[in-house]
Design a protein around this motif. Sequence first.
Motif, short mmCIF file in Angstrom:
data_model
loop_
_atom_site.label_atom_id
_atom_site.label_comp_id
_atom_site.label_asym_id
_atom_site.label_seq_id
_atom_site.Cartn_x
_atom_site.Cartn_y
_atom_site.Cartn_z
N GLY A 110 0.79 -1.23 0.00
CA GLY A 110 0.00 0.00 0.00
C GLY A 110 0.83 1.28 0.00
N LYS A 111 2.13 1.16 -0.18
CA LYS A 111 2.99 2.34 -0.18
C LYS A 111 3.90 2.33 -1.40
N LEU A 112 4.56 3.46 -1.65
CA LEU A 112 5.55 3.47 -2.73
C LEU A 112 6.66 2.46 -2.39
N THR A 243 -8.15 -6.10 -6.65
CA THR A 243 -7.77 -4.75 -7.06
C THR A 243 -6.46 -4.33 -6.40
N GLN A 244 -5.87 -3.26 -6.92
CA GLN A 244 -4.64 -2.73 -6.30
C GLN A 244 -4.90 -2.33 -4.84
N GLU A 245 -6.09 -1.79 -4.56
CA GLU A 245 -6.42 -1.37 -3.19
C GLU A 245 -6.42 -2.58 -2.26
N THR A 250 0.51 -3.49 -7.32
CA THR A 250 -0.11 -3.43 -8.64
C THR A 250 -0.81 -4.75 -8.95
N ALA A 251 -2.07 -4.68 -9.40
CA ALA A 251 -2.80 -5.90 -9.78
C ALA A 251 -2.66 -6.11 -11.30
N GLY A 252 -2.96 -7.30 -11.76
CA GLY A 252 -2.96 -7.61 -13.19
C GLY A 252 -1.58 -7.59 -13.84
N LYS A 253 -0.56 -7.73 -13.00
CA LYS A 253 0.81 -7.62 -13.52
C LYS A 253 1.24 -8.82 -14.36
#
Length: 308
Positions: A110-112, A243-245, A250-253
């Motif tokens: 959830g962070k950079l 989802t990404q959340e 990242t989702a769908g990578k």
Amino acid sequence: MVAADNLKPTPKQAHFDLITYLKERQKLCEAALEKAVPIRYPEKIYEAMRYSLLAGGKRLRPILCLASCEMTGGTIEMAMPTACALEMIHTMSLIHDDLPAMDNDDFRRGKLTNHRVYGEDVAILAGDGLLAYAFEYIASHTKNVPPERVLQVVAILGRAVGAAGLVGGQVVDLESEGKSNISVETLNFIHNHKTGALLKACIVCGGVLAGASEQQLQRLSRYAQNIGLAFQIVDDILDVTATQEQLGKTAGKDQKAKKVTYPSLWGIEESRKQAQQLVESACAELEPFGEAAQPLVALAHFITNRTY
Ligand code: GRG
């Protein structure tokens, strides 16, 4: 932290409160990790190490280690330094995995990602720092455990992390990128090493610290082998469905990188079925432990039911 709404106890596990168990264990692990890596000079590297280490995450690896130690007659105190070290190693592998030279990702937990905040140079060193400190921490902080067991833990962990484990799995993963003819055997090799080796080390080390018998260690090892693969199958499914959340990354990578995954080979439904079967085989290994196995049985089911 546990997203309590996302957890549904399975009927078999209705009498074991997994949500409360996970919350309590996560709290213990967070406190131990916070204490394990204080900020010293040179502050920058400790800040970078703490940035990723204390960024949350499910803390599944330390929790598995504590649970297997307790199930085989040990205590939380005996296993906590190893549990912290396992999370340090897991975190360093995430930092390095996210680097531009590897997966080149911007978000984690959830962070950079570490390199997006501290730069690639410091991120590499933060990973190295965590890896070295993990071994130092086990050797210097494990109390009330015979030294030969501690030595065995260090050897198991070294093997799980190196070319015979995580590093080997990551190399084959990198080699397989962009290839569409990856067999299920190669996929299993990648994940048994990249993901499974550390999960297995968590569970086996917990038993070793407690002084488990050879037969018990073999059961733990087979339980771990099965949940390790189930964990990765679910990870692949979530990459498609979450989802990404929800994931904090990242989702769908996989699809974007054209990676061969379990859902791409088997489809989502069959992948779910396979994961479920692996979890059932894992739990069968724990039958002789009786009631004491409840946490590890519930954790195995959590692996397939999770949504993050
Ligand atoms: C170990 C020396 C050394 C180098 C690292 C980069 C690398 C070599 C290996 C990659 C290992 C890797 C990132 C495997 C993926 C494992 C995986 C499924 C991670 C996600 O685990 P979760 O869902 O994450 O438990 P949280 O954030 O909840 O802890």
